[in-house]
Design a protein around this motif. Structure first.
Motif, short mmCIF file in Angstrom:
data_model
loop_
_atom_site.label_atom_id
_atom_site.label_comp_id
_atom_site.label_asym_id
_atom_site.label_seq_id
_atom_site.Cartn_x
_atom_site.Cartn_y
_atom_site.Cartn_z
N PHE A 71 43.47 43.41 39.29
CA PHE A 71 43.51 44.74 39.91
C PHE A 71 42.20 45.49 39.61
O PHE A 71 41.14 45.04 39.99
CB PHE A 71 44.76 45.50 39.43
CG PHE A 71 44.96 46.82 40.11
CD1 PHE A 71 45.03 46.90 41.50
CD2 PHE A 71 45.10 47.99 39.39
CE1 PHE A 71 45.22 48.12 42.14
CE2 PHE A 71 45.31 49.22 40.02
CZ PHE A 71 45.36 49.28 41.38
N LYS A 72 42.24 46.63 38.89
CA LYS A 72 41.00 47.38 38.61
C LYS A 72 40.39 46.99 37.27
O LYS A 72 39.49 47.65 36.78
CB LYS A 72 41.28 48.88 38.66
CG LYS A 72 41.67 49.37 40.07
CD LYS A 72 41.85 50.88 40.11
CE LYS A 72 42.28 51.33 41.50
NZ LYS A 72 42.53 52.80 41.57
N GLU A 92 42.64 36.77 40.32
CA GLU A 92 43.02 37.87 41.20
C GLU A 92 42.92 37.37 42.65
O GLU A 92 41.95 36.72 43.02
CB GLU A 92 42.06 39.07 40.96
CG GLU A 92 42.07 40.15 42.01
CD GLU A 92 43.42 40.83 42.20
OE1 GLU A 92 44.04 41.24 41.20
OE2 GLU A 92 43.85 40.94 43.36
N LEU A 93 43.94 37.69 43.44
CA LEU A 93 43.97 37.29 44.84
C LEU A 93 42.86 37.94 45.65
O LEU A 93 42.21 37.31 46.48
CB LEU A 93 45.34 37.68 45.43
CG LEU A 93 45.67 37.21 46.83
CD1 LEU A 93 45.66 35.70 46.93
CD2 LEU A 93 47.04 37.73 47.26
N HIS A 94 42.62 39.21 45.39
CA HIS A 94 41.61 39.97 46.14
C HIS A 94 40.23 39.37 45.85
O HIS A 94 39.92 39.07 44.70
CB HIS A 94 41.66 41.44 45.70
CG HIS A 94 41.16 42.36 46.76
ND1 HIS A 94 39.82 42.55 46.98
CD2 HIS A 94 41.81 43.10 47.69
CE1 HIS A 94 39.67 43.40 47.99
NE2 HIS A 94 40.85 43.75 48.44
N PRO A 95 39.41 39.19 46.91
CA PRO A 95 38.13 38.51 46.67
C PRO A 95 37.03 39.38 46.04
O PRO A 95 36.06 38.83 45.50
CB PRO A 95 37.69 38.08 48.09
CG PRO A 95 38.39 39.02 49.01
CD PRO A 95 39.66 39.44 48.34
N ASP A 96 37.17 40.71 46.11
CA ASP A 96 36.06 41.56 45.66
C ASP A 96 36.06 41.78 44.16
O ASP A 96 37.09 42.16 43.58
CB ASP A 96 36.13 42.93 46.36
CG ASP A 96 35.97 42.78 47.86
OD1 ASP A 96 35.47 41.72 48.30
OD2 ASP A 96 36.38 43.71 48.58
N TYR A 118 38.11 35.62 41.16
CA TYR A 118 38.65 36.42 42.27
C TYR A 118 38.97 35.49 43.43
O TYR A 118 38.56 34.32 43.46
CB TYR A 118 37.64 37.49 42.68
CG TYR A 118 37.43 38.55 41.62
CD1 TYR A 118 38.19 39.72 41.64
CD2 TYR A 118 36.50 38.39 40.60
CE1 TYR A 118 38.01 40.70 40.66
CE2 TYR A 118 36.32 39.36 39.63
CZ TYR A 118 37.07 40.51 39.67
OH TYR A 118 36.89 41.47 38.71
N GLY A 119 39.71 35.99 44.43
CA GLY A 119 40.05 35.17 45.59
C GLY A 119 40.90 33.97 45.20
O GLY A 119 40.85 32.93 45.85
N SER A 121 44.80 32.65 44.23
CA SER A 121 46.23 32.98 44.20
C SER A 121 46.91 32.33 43.01
O SER A 121 46.59 31.20 42.64
CB SER A 121 46.91 32.49 45.48
OG SER A 121 48.31 32.60 45.34
N CYS A 148 51.32 39.98 38.51
CA CYS A 148 50.58 39.54 39.69
C CYS A 148 51.35 39.86 40.96
O CYS A 148 51.42 41.01 41.36
CB CYS A 148 50.42 38.04 39.47
SG CYS A 148 48.97 37.33 40.14
N SER A 149 51.99 38.85 41.58
CA SER A 149 52.67 39.09 42.85
C SER A 149 54.07 39.68 42.65
O SER A 149 54.59 40.33 43.54
CB SER A 149 52.80 37.77 43.63
OG SER A 149 53.72 36.90 42.98
#
Ligand SMILES: C[S@@+](CC[C@H](N)C(=O)[O-])C[C@H]1O[C@@H](n2cnc3c(N)ncnc32)[C@H](O)[C@@H]1O
Length: 258
Positions: A71-72, A92-96, A118-119, A121, A148-149
């Motif tokens: 997350f952050k 982290e799922l998010h790629p950024d 990152y990116g 799952s 996570c999810s």
């Protein structure tokens, strides 16, 4: 480190303002929408009760950590400041990438000991296996945190891989698993983020309880406290290849969960 020594590292300047080591955290269960993390003030998506319970339930020695859900970046920075582990891996799922967290890592020269993917799952078992091998080799894990999810199948996929990798006495923490049981119109209604999940994460917790009773050598303790499940690994070493928690408990021929 004893619980008291660990507690002594935490300084609460208010219910949502935490200092650990040299770092400051905004502790916000809603993730502080619109607020960016910075190296000077990280955002930890928890509340004070969750943090205090975690400090009390974490294993005594924590050197190798796998954190699912960056997350952050607050949990990564928090676990570093609390345990100063040898290796801390986050996915982290998010790629950024999180800029504030990257700044924190470079300010503390943590490029080698804190490794972020990152990116990625939690359900991608092939990717997770490669990360495990690259970052930990054959070293056991002391602590896994799944924040996570909060969904049954993805959480089970990573647990099947990572639970056997915990050392005896190591802890697998599942956060916010109980959303299907939370009171109030929002969570009991049909308009929340998990509303379409047919099988809630509670199924995974119930399976783990049954494993603990069937194979105490694999799971020696299950503690449910303040929204989290703390699963303590027993001493059993010969865990079968392709471990699957759904096939790891006895039921005397009965179907217990559908
Ligand atoms: C509750 S937040 C993590 C909070 C963080 N651990 C902390 O304490 O500050 C959950 C994060 O998990 C990520 N996520 C959701 N599903 C995921 C999945 N299947 N695999 C990896 N990450 C996922 C989300 O993008 C989100 O950033």
């Amino acid at each position: 480190m004893t619980i008291e020594e660990r507690q002594a590292r935490l300084r609460w300047d208010g219910p949502d303002c935490l200092r650990v080591g040299g770092s400051r955290f905004l502790v916000a269960l809603d993730g502080a929408p619109g607020t960016r993390a910075t190296a000077e003030r990280l955002i930890l998506m928890k509340n004070k009760v969750m943090v205090d319970t975690f400090v009390e339930q974490a294993p005594d020695v924590v050197e190798n950590i796998f954190d699912l859900g960056i997350f952050k970046g607050g949990s990564i920075a928090f676990y570093h400041e609390l345990f100063v582990p040898k290796k801390l891996v986050g996915i982290e799922l998010h790629p950024d990438r999180v800029k504030g967290l990257d700044q924190f890592l470079s300010a503390h020269s943590l490029g080698a000991s804190v490794r972020l993917y990152y990116g990625t799952s939690q359900q991608d078992v092939r990717a997770l296996s490669k990360i495990l091998l690259r970052e930990f080799g054959d070293q056991p894990l002391d602590l896994v945190v799944d924040d996570c999810s909060h969904k049954y199948e993805p959480a089970k996929a990573s647990l099947n891989l990572l639970l056997p990798r915990l050392r005896s006495g190591g802890v697998y923490l599942l956060e916010d698993w109980g959303w299907a049981h939370w009171p109030g119109d929002h969570w009991q209604g049909s308009d929340h983020q998990y509303a379409n999940e047919l099988k809630p994460m509670s199924n995974l917790i119930l399976e783990l309880v049954m494993v603990a009773e069937s194979r105490p050598g694999l799971i020696s303790e299950v503690v449910i406290k303040n929204g989290a499940a703390y699963i303590t690994r027993g001493p059993e070493t010969d865990i079968e290849d392709g471990f699957d928690v759904s096939n790891a408990y006895l039921s005397a021929g009965r179907t217990i969960l559908s």
